[in-house]
Design a protein around this motif. Structure first.
Motif, mmCIF file in Angstrom:
data_model
loop_
_atom_site.group_PDB
_atom_site.id
_atom_site.type_symbol
_atom_site.label_atom_id
_atom_site.label_comp_id
_atom_site.label_asym_id
_atom_site.label_seq_id
_atom_site.Cartn_x
_atom_site.Cartn_y
_atom_site.Cartn_z
ATOM 1 N N TYR A 1 0.900 -1.297 0.076
ATOM 2 C CA TYR A 1 0.041 0.026 -0.091
ATOM 3 C C TYR A 1 0.824 1.377 0.010
ATOM 4 O O TYR A 1 0.809 2.005 -0.824
ATOM 5 N N LEU A 2 1.750 1.278 0.799
ATOM 6 C CA LEU A 2 2.559 2.563 1.077
ATOM 7 C C LEU A 2 3.680 2.556 -0.219
ATOM 8 O O LEU A 2 3.793 3.934 -0.541
ATOM 9 N N ARG B 1 1.134 4.430 -2.842
ATOM 10 C CA ARG B 1 0.955 5.552 -2.308
ATOM 11 C C ARG B 1 2.352 6.433 -2.811
ATOM 12 O O ARG B 1 2.472 7.498 -3.252
ATOM 13 N N ALA B 2 3.701 5.880 -2.762
ATOM 14 C CA ALA B 2 4.801 6.610 -3.124
ATOM 15 C C ALA B 2 4.956 6.841 -4.556
ATOM 16 O O ALA B 2 5.613 7.788 -4.760
#
Length: 141
Positions: free
Chosen positions: A114-115, A118-119
């Motif tokens: 997920y991160l 988003r990155a």
């Protein structure tokens, strides 16, 4: 497909940086003669290594710019830390993982994906247009 490749690249860089910091943390723990205890020891080593890297870079910056040359002493110290802590790591990680360990690893993997997503996607925060983009542009020039 490009999004997945970018996410995989981000996650691989996080794994490489995390390994570097864990090695530094293992070395610092070895110097201070602190034993590894339990499953959270690697997590603690990560943060100890991160703090050690920050301290090293602060001192490095007194004489030289922080660039690619600063990576090599950190890498050497990290490899020395991994070598010094290898025996303790094997002993600490020799037990069979239980379902909580798998749940923890699965949660970390989902959060990392997920991160990473988003990155690599455009930011959703309105403040980014006010100062963040200008700061990045100034840094890159």
């Amino acid at each position: 497909m490009i999004l997945l490749a970018a996410m995989a690249l981000v996650i691989s860089v996080w794994i490489a940086a995390g390994s570097l910091f864990v090695g530094l943390g293992l070395g610092v723990r070895r110097l201070w003669k602190v034993k590894l205890h339990g499953g959270g020891a690697l997590f603690e080593c990560f943060w100890i290594g991160w703090a050690g890297a920050q301290a090293f870079l602060q001192v490095w910056h007194l004489w030289w710019p922080v660039d690619g040359r600063a990576f090599w002493p950190l890498m050497a110290a990290s490899l020395a830390g991994w070598a010094a802590g290898a025996k303790e790591l094997r002993q600490g990680l020799s037990r069979k993982p239980d379902r909580w360990d798998w749940l923890y690893l699965g949660t970390v993997a989902v959060v990392a994906v997920y991160l990473a997503n988003r990155a690599v996607l455009p930011p959703l925060v309105p403040d980014s247009g006010l100062y963040h983009f200008a700061c990045l542009r100034w840094t890159m020039d």
